[in-house]
Design a protein around this motif. Structure first.
Motif, PDB file in Angstrom:
ATOM      1  N   GLU A   1       0.855  -1.181   0.000  1.00 57.85           N
ATOM      2  CA  GLU A   1       0.000   0.000   0.000  1.00 57.85           C
ATOM      3  C   GLU A   1       0.900   1.243   0.000  1.00 57.85           C
ATOM      4  OE1 GLU A   1      -3.292   2.037   2.879  1.00 57.85           O
ATOM      5  OE2 GLU A   1      -3.205  -0.151   2.778  1.00 57.85           O
ATOM      6  N   PHE A   2       0.827   2.033  -1.065  1.00 61.71           N
ATOM      7  CA  PHE A   2       1.664   3.214  -1.190  1.00 61.71           C
ATOM      8  C   PHE A   2       1.088   4.373  -0.382  1.00 61.71           C
ATOM      9  CE2 PHE A   2       2.524   0.904  -5.163  1.00 61.71           C
ATOM     10  CZ  PHE A   2       3.897   0.781  -5.040  1.00 61.71           C
ATOM     11  N   ALA A   3       1.944   5.301  -0.020  1.00 63.38           N
ATOM     12  CA  ALA A   3       1.504   6.483   0.725  1.00 63.38           C
ATOM     13  C   ALA A   3       0.641   7.357  -0.179  1.00 63.38           C
ATOM     14  CB  ALA A   3       2.708   7.275   1.206  1.00 63.38           C
ATOM     15  N   ALA A   4      -0.277   8.085   0.438  1.00 60.84           N
ATOM     16  CA  ALA A   4      -1.159   8.980  -0.324  1.00 60.84           C
ATOM     17  C   ALA A   4      -0.338  10.108  -0.943  1.00 60.84           C
ATOM     18  CB  ALA A   4      -2.228   9.539   0.595  1.00 60.84           C
ATOM     19  N   ARG A   5      -0.612  10.404  -2.207  1.00 61.29           N
ATOM     20  CA  ARG A   5       0.140  11.426  -2.928  1.00 61.29           C
ATOM     21  C   ARG A   5      -0.815  12.413  -3.579  1.00 61.29           C
ATOM     22  NH1 ARG A   5       4.089   7.461  -6.376  1.00 61.29           N
ATOM     23  NH2 ARG A   5       3.973   5.795  -4.876  1.00 61.29           N
ATOM     24  N   GLN A   6      -0.239  13.543  -3.953  1.00 62.80           N
ATOM     25  CA  GLN A   6      -1.000  14.530  -4.706  1.00 62.80           C
ATOM     26  C   GLN A   6      -0.096  15.182  -5.729  1.00 62.80           C
ATOM     27  OE1 GLN A   6      -2.261  17.915  -2.380  1.00 62.80           O
ATOM     28  NE2 GLN A   6      -0.593  17.639  -0.926  1.00 62.80           N
ATOM     29  N   GLU A   7      -0.665  15.520  -6.872  1.00 66.16           N
ATOM     30  CA  GLU A   7       0.080  16.205  -7.923  1.00 66.16           C
ATOM     31  C   GLU A   7      -0.257  17.679  -7.864  1.00 66.16           C
ATOM     32  OE1 GLU A   7      -0.074  14.863 -11.914  1.00 66.16           O
ATOM     33  OE2 GLU A   7       0.450  12.803 -11.397  1.00 66.16           O
TER      34      GLU A   7
ATOM     35  N   GLN B   1       6.172  30.399 -19.793  1.00 67.27           N
ATOM     36  CA  GLN B   1       5.096  29.553 -20.307  1.00 67.27           C
ATOM     37  C   GLN B   1       5.386  28.052 -20.202  1.00 67.27           C
ATOM     38  OE1 GLN B   1       2.443  31.337 -20.835  1.00 67.27           O
ATOM     39  NE2 GLN B   1       3.656  33.192 -20.616  1.00 67.27           N
ATOM     40  N   HIS B   2       6.275  27.625 -19.345  1.00 65.68           N
ATOM     41  CA  HIS B   2       6.492  26.197 -19.106  1.00 65.68           C
ATOM     42  C   HIS B   2       5.512  25.749 -18.024  1.00 65.68           C
ATOM     43  CE1 HIS B   2      10.884  27.230 -20.215  1.00 65.68           C
ATOM     44  NE2 HIS B   2      10.212  26.904 -21.304  1.00 65.68           N
ATOM     45  N   HIS B   3       4.924  24.590 -18.217  1.00 71.09           N
ATOM     46  CA  HIS B   3       4.034  24.017 -17.204  1.00 71.09           C
ATOM     47  C   HIS B   3       4.569  22.635 -16.842  1.00 71.09           C
ATOM     48  CE1 HIS B   3       0.428  23.177 -14.908  1.00 71.09           C
ATOM     49  NE2 HIS B   3       0.427  21.984 -15.463  1.00 71.09           N
ATOM     50  N   PHE B   4       4.612  22.332 -15.548  1.00 72.77           N
ATOM     51  CA  PHE B   4       5.057  21.022 -15.096  1.00 72.77           C
ATOM     52  C   PHE B   4       4.339  20.674 -13.812  1.00 72.77           C
ATOM     53  CE2 PHE B   4       7.829  24.204 -13.339  1.00 72.77           C
ATOM     54  CZ  PHE B   4       8.040  23.818 -12.029  1.00 72.77           C
ATOM     55  N   THR B   5       4.349  19.393 -13.465  1.00 69.89           N
ATOM     56  CA  THR B   5       3.708  18.943 -12.233  1.00 69.89           C
ATOM     57  C   THR B   5       4.734  18.234 -11.361  1.00 69.89           C
ATOM     58  OG1 THR B   5       3.044  16.866 -13.249  1.00 69.89           O
ATOM     59  CG2 THR B   5       1.439  18.654 -13.312  1.00 69.89           C
ATOM     60  N   MET B   6       4.529  18.343 -10.074  1.00 72.47           N
ATOM     61  CA  MET B   6       5.377  17.682  -9.090  1.00 72.47           C
ATOM     62  C   MET B   6       4.480  16.829  -8.196  1.00 72.47           C
ATOM     63  SD  MET B   6       8.385  18.789  -9.841  1.00 72.47           S
ATOM     64  CE  MET B   6       9.280  18.100  -8.488  1.00 72.47           C
ATOM     65  N   VAL B   7       4.986  15.700  -7.746  1.00 73.46           N
ATOM     66  CA  VAL B   7       4.228  14.802  -6.871  1.00 73.46           C
ATOM     67  C   VAL B   7       4.733  14.979  -5.445  1.00 73.46           C
ATOM     68  CG1 VAL B   7       3.626  12.409  -6.397  1.00 73.46           C
ATOM     69  CG2 VAL B   7       3.926  13.171  -8.758  1.00 73.46           C
ATOM     70  N   PHE B   8       3.793  15.230  -4.536  1.00 76.32           N
ATOM     71  CA  PHE B   8       4.100  15.435  -3.118  1.00 76.32           C
ATOM     72  C   PHE B   8       3.263  14.471  -2.283  1.00 76.32           C
ATOM     73  CE2 PHE B   8       5.000  19.558  -5.022  1.00 76.32           C
ATOM     74  CZ  PHE B   8       6.229  19.853  -4.485  1.00 76.32           C
ATOM     75  N   SER B   9       3.700  14.254  -1.088  1.00 76.76           N
ATOM     76  CA  SER B   9       2.915  13.485  -0.138  1.00 76.76           C
ATOM     77  C   SER B   9       1.645  14.269   0.188  1.00 76.76           C
ATOM     78  CB  SER B   9       3.729  13.257   1.136  1.00 76.76           C
ATOM     79  OG  SER B   9       2.904  12.757   2.157  1.00 76.76           O
ATOM     80  N   ALA B  10       0.575  13.554   0.504  1.00 80.68           N
ATOM     81  CA  ALA B  10      -0.681  14.220   0.850  1.00 80.68           C
ATOM     82  C   ALA B  10      -0.541  15.019   2.142  1.00 80.68           C
ATOM     83  CB  ALA B  10      -1.795  13.196   0.983  1.00 80.68           C
ATOM     84  N   GLU B  11       0.409  14.657   2.984  1.00 81.76           N
ATOM     85  CA  GLU B  11       0.592  15.334   4.263  1.00 81.76           C
ATOM     86  C   GLU B  11       1.609  16.468   4.195  1.00 81.76           C
ATOM     87  OE1 GLU B  11       1.902  12.107   6.624  1.00 81.76           O
ATOM     88  OE2 GLU B  11       0.007  11.023   6.471  1.00 81.76           O
ATOM     89  N   ALA B  12       2.290  16.637   3.061  1.00 81.60           N
ATOM     90  CA  ALA B  12       3.376  17.614   2.953  1.00 81.60           C
ATOM     91  C   ALA B  12       2.838  19.035   2.829  1.00 81.60           C
ATOM     92  CB  ALA B  12       4.239  17.295   1.738  1.00 81.60           C
TER      93      ALA B  12
END
Length: 127
Positions: A23-29, A37-48
């Motif tokens: 079971e992986f930890a909860a994440r959010q993008e 004009q560059h767009h990017f996404t980063m993945v963080f912990s839901a608790e961060a």
């Protein structure tokens, strides 16, 4: 030689475990927009705590969150000069008194640069 069951596999290079039952930890993008004009996404912990600014991976500029959250403005202290620190310790009247004392000593020849005191001494040369 036939007894080696790991022949041909790089030890430590491959994992023989599967992800079943893990079971992986909860994440959010979180999306970020760069001023160029560059767009990017980063993945963080839901608790961060999500930072409002992130460095753009393409150009290195400061990128803001796409959801519009702006960073909090930090209160900057004004630069303290030597005069400011001196004024914390002494009043103007005390400084004027010290200046008058030093000027009196300087005019009397008791204070001065080392060049003046060296020329006043007799030379120790022996012929």
């Amino acid at each position: 030689m036939a007894d080696r069951s790991l022949r041909g596999t790089g030890l430590g290079a491959k994992s023989f475990e599967d992800e079943a039952g893990v079971e992986f930890a909860a994440r959010q993008e979180v999306g970020y927009d760069c001023p160029r004009q560059h767009h990017f996404t980063m993945v963080f912990s839901a608790e961060a705590d999500i930072p409002a600014l992130w460095e753009c991976p393409r150009c290195g500029g400061e990128s803001l969150r796409s959801d519009g959250e702006r960073p909090e403005a930090k209160e900057e202290k004004p630069v303290r000069t030597h005069w400011d620190m001196l004024r914390e310790r002494r009043s103007i009247a005390e400084l004027e008194e010290l200046l008058a004392e030093r000027l009196t000593l300087l005019r009397a020849g008791e204070l001065g640069s080392t060049a003046f005191t060296r020329s006043a001494r007799p030379s120790k040369k022996t012929a």
